[in-house]
Write a protein that holds these residues in place. Structure first.
Motif, PDB file in Angstrom:
ATOM      1  N   ASP A  48       0.815  -1.216   0.000  1.00 38.90           N
ATOM      2  CA  ASP A  48       0.000   0.000   0.000  1.00 38.90           C
ATOM      3  C   ASP A  48       0.850   1.267   0.000  1.00 38.90           C
ATOM      4  O   ASP A  48       0.318   2.369  -0.196  1.00 38.90           O
ATOM      5  N   TYR A  51       0.776   4.103  -2.771  1.00 40.54           N
ATOM      6  CA  TYR A  51      -0.075   5.294  -2.774  1.00 40.54           C
ATOM      7  C   TYR A  51       0.689   6.532  -2.294  1.00 40.54           C
ATOM      8  O   TYR A  51       0.340   7.654  -2.674  1.00 40.54           O
ATOM      9  N   HIS A  54       2.153   7.870  -5.397  1.00 40.97           N
ATOM     10  CA  HIS A  54       1.163   8.571  -6.206  1.00 40.97           C
ATOM     11  C   HIS A  54       0.849   9.951  -5.629  1.00 40.97           C
ATOM     12  O   HIS A  54       0.702  10.925  -6.382  1.00 40.97           O
TER      13      HIS A  54
END
Length: 438
Positions: A48, A51, A54
């Motif tokens: 995870d 992210y 991003h």
């Protein structure tokens, strides 16, 4: 008068039925509190952390973005955050984060200061083309043009290319498990994101530049060109492609060819999840490969590199569960189990399955399959070597207990007669013989 689905043509009825079922599977909640509750229960893993990348990338590009100006550009992350909080929209926008990162990177790259940009290579691609393939293949393909060839090249390159990703996503959503749609968004998004970053870090001139300017040095103030698509503008009396390509954010993004990459990733997904369409989708991909060079937008090495990038991304992100029969399995309704799950059965393969694959076998003495139980006490049939180690079937048909009932009395089975038969040698059988003598 309402139209009955059964009265429609079969393909349309199939799509409409699948659409109704897909809408029924959607989470239709509009409450952000539902999303927050799920986040509290979610166990975060190391994967995870992507992210964070991003978020960092989005913050960098939004900072560089000059249009829309501040503070209007802040509407972009705010709206996206709202879409992520609403359950109805988050089920689409969360998997599409890689796609959003690619679009933001592609659009905002035009605002990179020229002092940050690397120098543009004009001769690298044609030199590699000649060294690797013995000739400038793209130049050979552009020496003969014809309006019919222009139309054939325009359809996949300038039209279908921009629509087909949505078609693939729609069919995966309608006819395959939702994980397939998530895989498509992830793979398609990361492939394009990687390709655009390579184009920014390694800017190279396309064949149209060589035809217009030769091998003279290029700079970032030069506009892009529609190349062979200019003939399509002339054919239809418009300037759409010339305007679009002259204002392209990545003018010198010939390597790798993302047109070829998109066609390859689409062909890989369609052939993997819809095997019956394999030959048709690869014909489309082959025509698009040719169109990229015929329209003077890419060299052959660009096409090969784009196809290799797409193939690498496809097999890197393809999970193990989609390497088997699940790839062609229909979507499942949440909270509803299939008949194979309900009865603890192994789901049969649609093609290439043999009879031995579905025979019943025993895993232990406590759980003996009735199929291999001998009619005589103390004897059991020998299992085939190919049957050993297979998954046992915990549910046997009760009707099997009635087969050859008269011949199974010695093993304690009761035949279908008016009275009950006891196994020989049992106390109950001895008492019955004594009663009959009296």
């Amino acid at each position: 008068m309402p139209i009955r689905i059964s009265s429609l043509p079969r393909p349309l009825a199939t799509v409409l039925t699948a659409f109704v079922a897909a809408v029924g599977r959607l989470d239709k909640s509009l409450s952000p509190s539902d999303t927050i509750a799920r986040l509290r229960q979610y166990t975060f893993t190391l994967s995870d952390s992507i992210y964070i990348l991003h978020i960092t990338l989005a913050a960098f590009w939004i900072t560089l973005m000059q249009f829309p100006p501040f503070p209007f550009k802040l509407v972009i992350p705010i709206l996206y955050a709202i879409f992520l909080l609403i359950p109805l929209t988050s089920q689409f926008f969360l998997p599409a984060i890689p796609v959003a990162s690619w679009i933001l990177t592609f659009y905002t790259s035009r605002f990179i200061p020229e002092s940050w940009r690397p120098s543009i290579s004009v001769s690298l691609l044609p030199t590699l083309e000649t060294v690797l393939y013995g000739a400038n293949v793209s130049d050979i393909l552009t020496r003969f043009t014809h309006p019919v060839l222009d139309i054939i090249a325009w359809l996949p390159y300038g039209l279908i290319h921009f629509v087909f990703p949505f078609v693939v996503a729609a069919f995966l959503w309608l006819f395959r498990p939702k994980q397939a749609l998530h895989l498509w968004a992830r793979t398609f998004g990361y492939m394009n994101l990687i390709g655009v970053i390579i184009q920014i870090l390694l800017p190279c001139a396309a064949p149209w530049y060589e035809l217009i300017y030769g091998l003279t040095p290029a700079n970032y103030s030069m506009p892009g060109s529609a190349g062979g698509l200019g003939r399509i503008d002339a054919l239809f009396g418009s300037h759409g492609y010339e305007t679009t390509f002259s204002n392209s954010p990545v003018v010198f993004g010939a390597f790798p060819s993302l047109h070829a990459g998109c066609a390859t990733i689409e062909a890989l997904f369609i052939s993997h999840f819809f095997p019956s369409m394999t030959k048709y989708i690869w014909v489309y991909a082959g025509v698009l490969y040719w169109a990229t060079m015929y329209l003077t937008h890419h060299y052959l090495i660009d096409v090969v590199s784009g196809a290799c990038l797409a193939t690498a991304c496809f097999y890197f992100f393809l999970p193990d569960e989609f390497r088997g029969p699940l790839a062609t399995a229909p979507p499942t309704t949440p909270g509803r189990r299939s008949k194979y799950d309900v009865y603890d059965l192994e789901e049969p393969r649609s093609r290439g399955a043999e009879v031995d694959d579905f025979e019943l076998s025993s895993a232990s003495d406590e759980e003996m399959d009735i199929t291999y139980r001998s009619p005589l006490p103390g004897q059991q049939q020998q299992q085939k070597p190919s049957e050993q180690g297979k998954k046992s079937h915990r549910h046997t048909a009760s009707i099997a207990s009635l087969i050859r009932a008269e011949e199974r009395v010695e093993d304690g089975w009761s035949p279908i007669i008016g009275s009950f038969a006891f196994p020989p040698g049992s106390p109950a059988a001895s008492r019955e013989r004594e009663d009959s003598r009296v």
